[in-house]
Design an enzyme around this catalytic site. Structure first.
Site, PDB file in Angstrom:
ATOM      1  N   LYS A 179       0.853  -1.186   0.000  1.00  0.00           N
ATOM      2  CA  LYS A 179       0.000   0.000   0.000  1.00  0.00           C
ATOM      3  C   LYS A 179       0.891   1.240   0.000  1.00  0.00           C
ATOM      4  O   LYS A 179       1.421   1.648   1.027  1.00  0.00           O
ATOM      5  CB  LYS A 179      -0.927   0.042   1.210  1.00  0.00           C
ATOM      6  CG  LYS A 179      -2.034   1.118   1.043  1.00  0.00           C
ATOM      7  CD  LYS A 179      -2.563   1.639   2.342  1.00  0.00           C
ATOM      8  CE  LYS A 179      -1.696   2.697   2.958  1.00  0.00           C
ATOM      9  NZ  LYS A 179      -1.620   3.960   2.156  1.00  0.00           N
ATOM     10  N   GLY A 231       6.872   5.378   8.278  1.00  0.00           N
ATOM     11  CA  GLY A 231       6.064   6.582   8.324  1.00  0.00           C
ATOM     12  C   GLY A 231       6.171   7.278   9.662  1.00  0.00           C
ATOM     13  O   GLY A 231       7.169   7.153  10.367  1.00  0.00           O
ATOM     14  N   SER A 232       5.127   7.976  10.027  1.00  0.00           N
ATOM     15  CA  SER A 232       5.151   8.812  11.232  1.00  0.00           C
ATOM     16  C   SER A 232       4.979   7.977  12.494  1.00  0.00           C
ATOM     17  O   SER A 232       4.471   6.852  12.459  1.00  0.00           O
ATOM     18  CB  SER A 232       4.040   9.860  11.159  1.00  0.00           C
ATOM     19  OG  SER A 232       2.773   9.242  11.317  1.00  0.00           O
ATOM     20  N   ALA A 235       1.173   7.315  13.176  1.00  0.00           N
ATOM     21  CA  ALA A 235       0.634   6.231  12.351  1.00  0.00           C
ATOM     22  C   ALA A 235       1.199   4.886  12.787  1.00  0.00           C
ATOM     23  O   ALA A 235       0.491   3.875  12.804  1.00  0.00           O
ATOM     24  CB  ALA A 235       0.951   6.496  10.886  1.00  0.00           C
ATOM     25  N   GLY A 236       2.486   4.865  13.156  1.00  0.00           N
ATOM     26  CA  GLY A 236       3.097   3.619  13.616  1.00  0.00           C
ATOM     27  C   GLY A 236       2.430   3.076  14.858  1.00  0.00           C
ATOM     28  O   GLY A 236       2.200   1.861  14.989  1.00  0.00           O
ATOM     29  N   GLU A 253       9.522   1.564  10.951  1.00  0.00           N
ATOM     30  CA  GLU A 253      10.605   2.544  10.810  1.00  0.00           C
ATOM     31  C   GLU A 253       9.930   3.898  10.837  1.00  0.00           C
ATOM     32  O   GLU A 253       9.211   4.263   9.914  1.00  0.00           O
ATOM     33  CB  GLU A 253      11.385   2.301   9.514  1.00  0.00           C
ATOM     34  CG  GLU A 253      12.705   3.074   9.458  1.00  0.00           C
ATOM     35  CD  GLU A 253      12.529   4.488   8.954  1.00  0.00           C
ATOM     36  OE1 GLU A 253      12.612   5.426   9.786  1.00  0.00           O
ATOM     37  OE2 GLU A 253      12.310   4.668   7.755  1.00  0.00           O
ATOM     38  N   CYS A 288      13.643  11.140   7.273  1.00  0.00           N
ATOM     39  CA  CYS A 288      13.590  10.794   8.695  1.00  0.00           C
ATOM     40  C   CYS A 288      14.975  10.771   9.325  1.00  0.00           C
ATOM     41  O   CYS A 288      15.112  10.940  10.539  1.00  0.00           O
ATOM     42  CB  CYS A 288      12.902   9.445   8.880  1.00  0.00           C
ATOM     43  SG  CYS A 288      13.613   8.105   7.905  1.00  0.00           S
ATOM     44  N   GLU A 387       9.620  16.503  15.162  1.00  0.00           N
ATOM     45  CA  GLU A 387      10.073  16.308  13.779  1.00  0.00           C
ATOM     46  C   GLU A 387       9.321  17.261  12.859  1.00  0.00           C
ATOM     47  O   GLU A 387       8.094  17.205  12.760  1.00  0.00           O
ATOM     48  CB  GLU A 387       9.852  14.861  13.344  1.00  0.00           C
ATOM     49  CG  GLU A 387      10.449  14.553  11.987  1.00  0.00           C
ATOM     50  CD  GLU A 387      10.356  13.079  11.625  1.00  0.00           C
ATOM     51  OE1 GLU A 387      11.301  12.565  10.994  1.00  0.00           O
ATOM     52  OE2 GLU A 387       9.333  12.452  11.954  1.00  0.00           O
TER      53      GLU A 387
END
Length: 486
Positions: A179, A231-232, A235-236, A253, A288, A387
Site C-alpha cells: 500500500k 512513516g510517522s 501512524a506507527g 521505521e 527521517c 520532527e
C-alpha cells in the site's frame, strides 16, 4: 512528463483488475500545483481480494516452495530491470513528490537498486536450517517465511522504502500486499508492471493505492501475518495497536530528530558539506534520518554558525527537474504550512533565524520553503524536539563532551546521527554513547548493507542487509530423534 499519468485498474495478485469502488486519487505536482496523475482508490473490498489471493499463493502456491536459487533468479530480474530503467523511475518520483533530480537518481532509484542487490547477496548466503546439539538431543532449527506481508510505504523515499520491504520479503518466500502513500502511488504501480514482467507467480504481489482508512483495514486483517511500515510515529502507534488485535508481527521505521555533534576539534571542511548533505540536501529536508539538531561547542559557536549560515544561504532552491537544484518543494501544501508554522514557533520560543525563514522569492507557485537555520536554540524548544520534516535545522550550544552526548540522547527519537572530530578514535567513542540506530563518524551515510532502524520512538526492527532479510522469517525448532544406541 507533461501528460497526466493515469491508471484505471488495480494490480491484484499479478493481474490488472477493475476496482470495486469508483473513487480515485489525484496526484498533484508540488511544483506546478496541477494534477499530474490519477489512480483508483482501493477499498476494503479490494483488500479482501488481495489478501485472499496472497493467502492462497502463500498457503498453496509455488513461490514459497521454490528453491532459494529459483527465487533469487526472479528477484535478480526485478533488480536488473530497475537498474536499466532507473532514470525513468527517478523522473516519475520527482513528478510526484518534487525530489530534486540528483536526489531522485541517487537516493530514490539507484538506492532501490542497491537494496535489491544487498538483499540478493544476503539471500545467497542465508542459512535456511542448521542442526545443533540441544540439551536433550539433536535439534534442527529452520527458518521459514513469515507469510502474507502488508508493506506500507511513505511518500518521501517511496522506492527505497518499497525495496527495503519487497526485496527481502520476496526472497524469503513471502507474498506481499503493497500500500503506497496516496501522494506517490505512480511509481508503485510502475513497479508492479516491472515485477509482472520478471515472472512473479500469480498472487505474490498486489499494489493497492489508498488512504488511511483502507490502510487501517489492511493492517487489522486477520489474513495478514506481518506488517512492515515506514512513516510517522502516530501512524506507527495506530498500526501497532491494530495489528495487536491479531498478534500480527510488525516492523516499524518511524521518525527522527537526529543530532550531529561537532567536537571541539571538528574540521569544518569535512563537517559542513556532510551536514548540508544530511539536512537540506537530503530530499529537501524531508528525510527521517536528517541531522536536524546540530550540536556545537560554545567555544566555536560563532565560527560554526557563520560558516553554516553561508552554506545554507547559498543552496539553490527551485524546480526539482533542474539538475542543479539542491532543494525542491515540500510534497504538499500541508507540509509547506507545517514547516512555516514551526519557523514561526521557533521565533516565538526565542530562537534566532540565521538564514531563511520563509518562502523563497520568485517561487509563489509550488510548495517551497527556504533552507532555514536557527541559532540560539535550546533542546527544550519544540523546534528541537519535534520532527518538522523539511529544510529547518537547529544550532544548539554545549559546554563539554558529556553535555553533548546528554543533549543528543535527550530525545524521544533515536534513528540517525553523526559525530565530527579530527581525532577519529575519540569521535567513534562519542558515537558509541549516542542511543541511535545509525550514526556516522565524520560524514553522513545510510549504508544499505547494514541494519537500519531506530531506538525509542524511531521504531521497532531493522531493515537492509542480512538483518533485514531475517525479519521475514519465522524460526522453527524440530527436535530430532536421538541417535540409535544413545
Amino acid at each position: 512528463m507533461t501528460d497526466i499519468v493515469e491508471h484505471h485498474r488495480l494490480f491484484i495478485g499479478g493481474t490488472w483488475v477493475e476496482p470495486t469502488g469508483s473513487d480515485t486519487i489525484d496526484i498533484v505536482s508540488p511544483v506546478t500545483e496541477q494534477i499530474v496523475g490519477r489512480v483508483p482508490h482501493a477499498t476494503p473490498a479490494d483488500v479482501d481480494r488481495a489478501v485472499a489471493v496472497a493467502r492462497e499463493a502463500f498457503d498453496h502456491g509455488p513461490w514459497p516452495r521454490m528453491t532459494r536459487a529459483e527465487r533469487i533468479e526472479v528477484v535478480t530480474r526485478i533488480k536488473d530491470a530497475l537498474a536499466a530503467r532507473h532514470q525513468e523511475l527517478a523522473e516519475l518520483v520527482t513528478l510526484q513528490n518534487g525530489s530534486p533530480m540528483l536526489f531522485s537518481v541517487r537516493g530514490q532509484a539507484l538506492s532501490a537498486v542497491g537494496v535489491f542487490g544487498v538483499a540478493l547477496a544476503a539471500a545467497a548466503g542465508f542459512i535456511e536450517e542448521d542442526e545443533r546439539q540441544g540439551t536433550g538431543g539433536p535439534v534442527l532449527v529452520r527458518r521459514e517465511p513469515v507469510g502474507v506481508v502488508a508493506a506500507i510505504t511513505p511518500w518521501n523515499v517511496p522506492q527505497l522504502t518499497i525495496a527495503g520491504k519487497l526485496a527481502p520479503a520476496l526472497l524469503a518466500g513471502c507474498t506481499v500486499i503493497l500500500k503506497p502513500s496516496p501522494e506517490t502511488p505512480l511509481d508503485a504501480l510502475w513497479l508492479a508492471e516491472l515485477c509482472a514482467g520478471a515472472g512473479l507467480p500469480e498472487g505474490v504481489l498486489s499494489v493497492l493505492p489508498a488512504g488511511r482508512e483502507t490502510g487501517g483495514y489492511l493492517v487489522s486483517h486477520p489474513g495478514i501475518d506481518k506488517v512492515a511500515f515506514t512513516g510517522s510515529v502516530g501512524a506507527g502507534k495506530s498500526i501497532m495497536a491494530a495489528a495487536a488485535q491479531n498478534l500480527t508481527r510488525v516492523s516499524l521505521e518511524l521518525g527522527g530528530k537526529s543530532a550531529a555533534i561537532l567536537l571541539d576539534d571538528a574540521d569544518l571542511a569535512v563537517a559542513v558539506p556532510a551536514i548540508v548533505g544530511g539536512t537540506c540536501a537530503a530530499n529537501s529536508g524531508q528525510a527521517c534520518v536528517a541531522l536536524t539538531r546540530v550540536l556545537v561547542p560554545s567555544s566555536r559557536y560563532d565560527e560554526i554558525a557563520a560558516v553554516l549560515t553561508s552554506a545554507f544561504a547559498n543552496l539553490k532552491v527551485g524546480d526539482p527537474a533542474d539538475p542543479t537544484t539542491v532543494v525542491g518543494p515540500m510534497v504538499t501544501q500541508q507540509q509547506q504550512e507545517r514547516n512555516l508554522d514551526y519557523i514561526r514557533i521557533g521565533q516565538e520560543e526565542g530562537a534566532k533565524v540565521l538564514t531563511g525563514g520563509g518562502v523563497p522569492d520568485g517561487l509563489s507557485t509550488g510548495w517551497y520553503v527556504e533552507p532555514t537555520l536557527f541559532g540560539d536554540v535550546t533542546n527544550d524548544m519544540r523546534i528541537a524536539r519535534e520532527e518538522i520534516f523539511g529544510p529547518v535545522v537547529c544550532l544548539i550550544r554545549y559546554e563539554d563532551e558529556d553535555e553533548a552526548v546528554a543533549i543528543a540522547n535527550d530525545s524521544e527519537f533515536g534513528l540517525s546521527g553523526a559525530v565530527f572530530g579530527a581525532d577519529g578514535e575519540r569521535a567513534t567513542a562519542v558515537a558509541r554513547r549516542v542511543r541511535t540506530g545509525t550514526i556516522t563518524v565524520n560524514g553522513f551515510r545510510l549504508d544499505l548493507a547494514a541494519p537500519f532502524g531506530g531506538y525509542k520512538n524511531s521504531g521497532i526492527g531493522r531493515e537492509f542487509g542480512p538483518e533485514g532479510l531475517a525479519a521475514y522469517f519465522e524460526y522453527k525448532t524440530v527436535n530430532l530423534p536421538a541417535p540409535a544406541g544413545s
